[in-house]
Design an enzyme around this catalytic site. Structure first.
Site, PDB file in Angstrom:
ATOM      1  N   ARG A  23     -15.518   1.740  -2.290  1.00  0.00           N
ATOM      2  CA  ARG A  23     -15.383   0.456  -1.596  1.00  0.00           C
ATOM      3  C   ARG A  23     -15.616   0.646  -0.111  1.00  0.00           C
ATOM      4  O   ARG A  23     -15.107   1.603   0.480  1.00  0.00           O
ATOM      5  CB  ARG A  23     -13.971  -0.094  -1.845  1.00  0.00           C
ATOM      6  CG  ARG A  23     -13.731  -1.441  -1.222  1.00  0.00           C
ATOM      7  CD  ARG A  23     -12.419  -2.037  -1.664  1.00  0.00           C
ATOM      8  NE  ARG A  23     -11.284  -1.377  -1.042  1.00  0.00           N
ATOM      9  CZ  ARG A  23     -10.022  -1.686  -1.315  1.00  0.00           C
ATOM     10  NH1 ARG A  23      -9.736  -2.624  -2.207  1.00  0.00           N
ATOM     11  NH2 ARG A  23      -9.033  -1.061  -0.713  1.00  0.00           N
ATOM     12  N   CYS A  61      -8.918  -3.499 -10.873  1.00  0.00           N
ATOM     13  CA  CYS A  61      -8.497  -2.285 -10.167  1.00  0.00           C
ATOM     14  C   CYS A  61      -7.207  -2.507  -9.381  1.00  0.00           C
ATOM     15  O   CYS A  61      -6.752  -1.628  -8.667  1.00  0.00           O
ATOM     16  CB  CYS A  61      -9.602  -1.780  -9.246  1.00  0.00           C
ATOM     17  SG  CYS A  61      -9.993  -2.912  -7.916  1.00  0.00           S
ATOM     18  N   GLU A  78     -10.646 -10.989  -5.241  1.00  0.00           N
ATOM     19  CA  GLU A  78      -9.227 -10.868  -4.880  1.00  0.00           C
ATOM     20  C   GLU A  78      -8.731 -12.062  -4.057  1.00  0.00           C
ATOM     21  O   GLU A  78      -7.696 -11.988  -3.413  1.00  0.00           O
ATOM     22  CB  GLU A  78      -8.941  -9.535  -4.181  1.00  0.00           C
ATOM     23  CG  GLU A  78      -9.894  -9.183  -3.064  1.00  0.00           C
ATOM     24  CD  GLU A  78      -9.666  -7.782  -2.485  1.00  0.00           C
ATOM     25  OE1 GLU A  78      -8.635  -7.156  -2.764  1.00  0.00           O
ATOM     26  OE2 GLU A  78     -10.527  -7.344  -1.713  1.00  0.00           O
ATOM     27  N   ASN A  81      -3.817  -7.319  -6.742  1.00  0.00           N
ATOM     28  CA  ASN A  81      -2.768  -7.257  -5.710  1.00  0.00           C
ATOM     29  C   ASN A  81      -2.965  -8.374  -4.683  1.00  0.00           C
ATOM     30  O   ASN A  81      -2.053  -9.139  -4.379  1.00  0.00           O
ATOM     31  CB  ASN A  81      -2.784  -5.911  -4.977  1.00  0.00           C
ATOM     32  CG  ASN A  81      -2.808  -4.742  -5.921  1.00  0.00           C
ATOM     33  OD1 ASN A  81      -2.352  -4.866  -7.045  1.00  0.00           O
ATOM     34  ND2 ASN A  81      -3.334  -3.618  -5.483  1.00  0.00           N
ATOM     35  N   ASP A  82      -4.187  -8.430  -4.145  1.00  0.00           N
ATOM     36  CA  ASP A  82      -4.457  -9.486  -3.177  1.00  0.00           C
ATOM     37  C   ASP A  82      -4.601 -10.841  -3.869  1.00  0.00           C
ATOM     38  O   ASP A  82      -4.183 -11.866  -3.319  1.00  0.00           O
ATOM     39  CB  ASP A  82      -5.721  -9.164  -2.367  1.00  0.00           C
ATOM     40  CG  ASP A  82      -5.397  -8.251  -1.193  1.00  0.00           C
ATOM     41  OD1 ASP A  82      -4.338  -8.461  -0.570  1.00  0.00           O
ATOM     42  OD2 ASP A  82      -6.175  -7.341  -0.917  1.00  0.00           O
ATOM     43  N   HIS A 133       0.813  -1.213   0.000  1.00  0.00           N
ATOM     44  CA  HIS A 133       0.000   0.000   0.000  1.00  0.00           C
ATOM     45  C   HIS A 133       0.846   1.262   0.000  1.00  0.00           C
ATOM     46  O   HIS A 133       0.460   2.275  -0.575  1.00  0.00           O
ATOM     47  CB  HIS A 133      -0.990  -0.027   1.170  1.00  0.00           C
ATOM     48  CG  HIS A 133      -2.084  -1.010   0.928  1.00  0.00           C
ATOM     49  ND1 HIS A 133      -2.161  -2.211   1.571  1.00  0.00           N
ATOM     50  CD2 HIS A 133      -3.092  -0.986   0.027  1.00  0.00           C
ATOM     51  CE1 HIS A 133      -3.201  -2.879   1.100  1.00  0.00           C
ATOM     52  NE2 HIS A 133      -3.782  -2.161   0.163  1.00  0.00           N
ATOM     53  N   ARG A 175       2.482  -9.507  -0.118  1.00  0.00           N
ATOM     54  CA  ARG A 175       2.799  -8.417  -1.042  1.00  0.00           C
ATOM     55  C   ARG A 175       3.599  -7.287  -0.409  1.00  0.00           C
ATOM     56  O   ARG A 175       4.133  -6.424  -1.089  1.00  0.00           O
ATOM     57  CB  ARG A 175       1.493  -7.866  -1.640  1.00  0.00           C
ATOM     58  CG  ARG A 175       0.593  -7.204  -0.629  1.00  0.00           C
ATOM     59  CD  ARG A 175      -0.802  -7.021  -1.164  1.00  0.00           C
ATOM     60  NE  ARG A 175      -1.081  -5.643  -1.513  1.00  0.00           N
ATOM     61  CZ  ARG A 175      -2.311  -5.141  -1.632  1.00  0.00           C
ATOM     62  NH1 ARG A 175      -3.362  -5.913  -1.477  1.00  0.00           N
ATOM     63  NH2 ARG A 175      -2.496  -3.895  -1.947  1.00  0.00           N
ATOM     64  N   ARG A 210     -10.593   3.863  -2.109  1.00  0.00           N
ATOM     65  CA  ARG A 210     -10.217   3.080  -0.924  1.00  0.00           C
ATOM     66  C   ARG A 210     -10.579   3.902   0.313  1.00  0.00           C
ATOM     67  O   ARG A 210      -9.772   4.707   0.789  1.00  0.00           O
ATOM     68  CB  ARG A 210      -8.716   2.800  -0.916  1.00  0.00           C
ATOM     69  CG  ARG A 210      -8.217   1.858  -1.998  1.00  0.00           C
ATOM     70  CD  ARG A 210      -6.707   1.654  -1.861  1.00  0.00           C
ATOM     71  NE  ARG A 210      -6.217   0.513  -2.604  1.00  0.00           N
ATOM     72  CZ  ARG A 210      -5.671   0.588  -3.816  1.00  0.00           C
ATOM     73  NH1 ARG A 210      -5.546   1.735  -4.418  1.00  0.00           N
ATOM     74  NH2 ARG A 210      -5.239  -0.516  -4.426  1.00  0.00           N
TER      75      ARG A 210
HETATM   76  C1  PEP Z   1      -6.232  -5.371  -4.725  1.00  0.00           C
HETATM   77  O1  PEP Z   1      -6.089  -6.168  -3.796  1.00  0.00           O
HETATM   78  O2  PEP Z   1      -5.828  -5.576  -5.885  1.00  0.00           O
HETATM   79  C2  PEP Z   1      -6.889  -4.074  -4.494  1.00  0.00           C
HETATM   80  C3  PEP Z   1      -7.170  -3.251  -5.478  1.00  0.00           C
HETATM   81  O3  PEP Z   1      -7.155  -3.727  -3.195  1.00  0.00           O
HETATM   82  P1  PEP Z   1      -6.031  -3.188  -2.173  1.00  0.00           P
HETATM   83  O4  PEP Z   1      -4.777  -2.928  -2.981  1.00  0.00           O
HETATM   84  O5  PEP Z   1      -6.553  -1.965  -1.550  1.00  0.00           O
HETATM   85  O6  PEP Z   1      -5.884  -4.318  -1.233  1.00  0.00           O
HETATM   86 MG    MG Z   2      -7.180  -5.866  -1.948  1.00  0.00          MG
END
Ligand code: PEP
Ligand code: MG
Length: 564
Positions: free
Chosen positions: A338, A510, A439, A462-463, A190, A473, A297
């Site tokens: 979200r 996203c 995710e 990402n997740d 993040h 990550r 977010r």
């Molecule tokens: C993700 O997990 O890809 C996502 C967009 O949410 P975040 O990065 O806020 O966990």
């Molecule tokens: Mg996520």
């Protein structure tokens, strides 16, 4: 000149004086048996620290008299510090045990906070964190402990640190930081996402960087080549400044894409949305030519709030103001907001949401799980969202869904909220689409079932990558294993797209893959037409897509899918 090699987390070159952030040390409360004879001396020490902190708060109260919210907060602190009931109870507890004053004070404070949290009264529950904050300051004074205050970082510096948390990064973004050089963090962490959103050049995975650079040294962060230079000579500095100018003119060239639609060479249209974490970023998104907001977010909103000295979460009114401002800013373009995705690395320190320390927080009580455990918070957020819905084109998105049941429970709460608003005669749009983030492997593989209860899917790569491969990550030491092109991840994405198409619901991406030049071509070839990314990447991605035909994109993705 010293050169350090790391991993690029945010492109661009930044030059500035180093500001080395010391390792954050937690306050440790000692516990010891004491003699009866030393009680008065210990109590005296407490009274002295109490007086010091009271005087400090009283001064802050006077200094902030023009800022109503801050001065009220200090007034509350002052009253708590001087609450005769609390002091009496503390004295009784201290004089009836043989334990040191710091330990008894910490225990009494926590006991009082617990009592307030469980009172069922919203106002009192909000005071629980305040009481911990303010008596924490007394404890710090008694223990001579000085926690690092991120607010003291000056403008324009290069931050050098072992690690940084997302809420500190939000504070730093307002300081026009020249760059970030960190030991920890992966490219989809993040902090990395925030650095890209704010256009801060960043290099992570720099071994022991904080002990090799001193505050005040000139540092260059080269996010394009994943390098950091300390004490560069004049010639090198000249070279870097030249490169910065070149980058600026390249960025100027890309600006023409702000006002054009995203289309491939052969005219296929794409929707390019922005990922934002604050209300102000909506303006940037619009300026950069976003077709809407694909991901707001909201947890970042809450995190910056609790970081600025306030302990309680945004209330309904404040959330309503934030969401409706974003909707109005986007002038009718779609805005996907979200619900709170707190937990994991995104910690919120608030009495409304108590996040316990967990051994494995990424697998723990986070995102929708946390919201369903705290239905009052979820309800407040949904009420604010529905009330804001009349100001634009809102969609609500639920994070980290793994079961149909979680969606159903949330839809039930949303229905209650709609009924309440209707009976209160408050206007709202009853047809706001409610969709989910895909995710986790569980969601991707049961996309057919989830499509029955979801109005849309947004793939959080990402997740999805972290959970599919089992790679944290945020962890720089396993960063080389974090592979978004892993066939396992691509198959999850493929299945989600197929099931969304079958069910006739919209699907977008996203996660960070959507805004990366290398991965966006693969996603486009796989059939994705809705992409949501950092506002700063929008023009670059529009330009990139304009260079390919759909056939070329398909061939890129099929090569990738058959590369093993
Ligand atoms: C993700 O997990 O890809 C996502 C967009 O949410 P975040 O990065 O806020 O966990
Ligand atoms: Mg996520």
């Amino acid at each position: 000149m010293n050169v350090f090699l790391g991993t690029s987390a945010s492109k661009g070159i930044g030059i500035g004086k180093a500001f080395v952030i010391p390792e954050t040390v937690k306050r440790v409360i000692p516990r010891s048996k004491i003699e009866e004879s030393s009680r008065d001396e210990q109590w005296g020490r407490f009274e002295k620290s109490l007086a010091t902190v009271s005087a400090d708060i009283s001064k802050k109260m006077t200094d902030s008299k023009d800022n109503k919210i801050q001065s009220q907060l200090y007034e509350t602190y002052f009253l708590m510090l001087n609450d005769p009931e609390f002091i009496k109870e503390l004295k009784n507890a201290f004089y009836s045990h043989s334990l040191n004053i710091e330990f008894v004070l910490d225990r009494q404070t926590e006991k009082y906070a617990r009592h307030l949290r469980s009172s069922g009264n919203e106002y009192l529950a909000e005071r629980a964190q305040d009481i911990c904050d303010i008596f924490g300051k007394v404890l710090d004074d008694m223990l001579d402990f000085q926690p690092f205050n991120i607010e003291t970082v000056p403008n324009g510096v290069v931050i050098v640190a072992t690690q940084l948390n997302p809420s500190d990064t939000i504070v730093l973004s307002k300081r026009k930081i020249a760059g970030l050089a960190l030991t920890e963090g992966g490219i989809s962490s993040h902090v990395g996402i925030l650095a890209r959103n704010y256009g801060i050049p960043a290099v992570f995975a720099l071994d022991n960087i904080a002990s090799q650079i001193e505050s005040g040294q000139t540092v260059v962060v080269d996010g394009n080549n994943a390098e950091v230079f300390a004490n560069p000579d004049e010639n090198s500095l000249k070279e870097f400044r030249k490169k910065i100018e070149e980058e600026n003119s390249h960025r100027l060239m890309l600006e023409k894409f702000r006002s054009v639609e995203a289309r491939t060479k052969d005219g296929e249209k794409f929707s390019i949305f922005a990922n934002i974490g604050t209300v102000e970023e909506a303006e940037i998104a619009l300026q950069e030519g976003a077709d809407g907001i694909g991901l707001f977010r909201t947890e970042f909103l809450f995190m910056s709030q609790t970081n600025s000295g306030r302990s309680s979460l945004f209330n309904e009114e404040e959330q309503f103001k934030a969401y409706s401002t974003v909707l109005k800013t986007m002038q009718g373009k779609p805005v996907t907001i979200r619900t709170l995705d707190a937990g994991g690395d995104k910690l919120i320190n608030s009495p409304e949401i108590h996040i316990n320390e967990e051994k494995n927080p990424l697998m723990g009580l986070r995102a929708i799980r946390l919201s369903l455990e705290n239905p009052m918070q979820l309800k407040t957020q949904l009420r604010a969202l529905y009330r804001a819905s009349v100001y634009g084109n809102l969609k609500i998105m639920l994070p980290l869904i793994t079961q149909v049941e979680q969606v159903k429970k949330t839809l039930e709460i949303a229905r209650t909220v709609r009924n309440e608003l209707a009976s209160e005669k408050i206007p709202f749009n009853p047809d706001v689409p409610i969709g989910i983030m895909v995710e986790t492997a569980a969601a991707a593989l049961t996309a057919d079932c989830l499509a029955k209860t979801s109005d849309f899917f947004s793939i959080g790569t990402n997740d999805l990558t972290q959970y599919t491969i089992g790679v944290d990550r945020e962890n720089a030491s396993v960063a080389s294993l974090y592979d978004e092109f892993h066939l396992g991840v691509l198959r999850m994405i493929q299945n989600t797209i197929t099931e969304a198409e079958k069910a006739g619901i919209e699907v977008s991406v996203c996660g960070e893959m959507a805004g990366r030049k290398t991965s966006v071509l693969v996603l486009a070839g796989m059939g994705i037409r809705n992409l949501s990314m950092s506002p700063k990447s929008i023009c670059e991605i529009k330009e990139l897509l304009s260079k390919y035909t759909v056939k070329e994109l398909k061939s890129i993705s099929s090569k990738q899918l058959n590369s093993l």
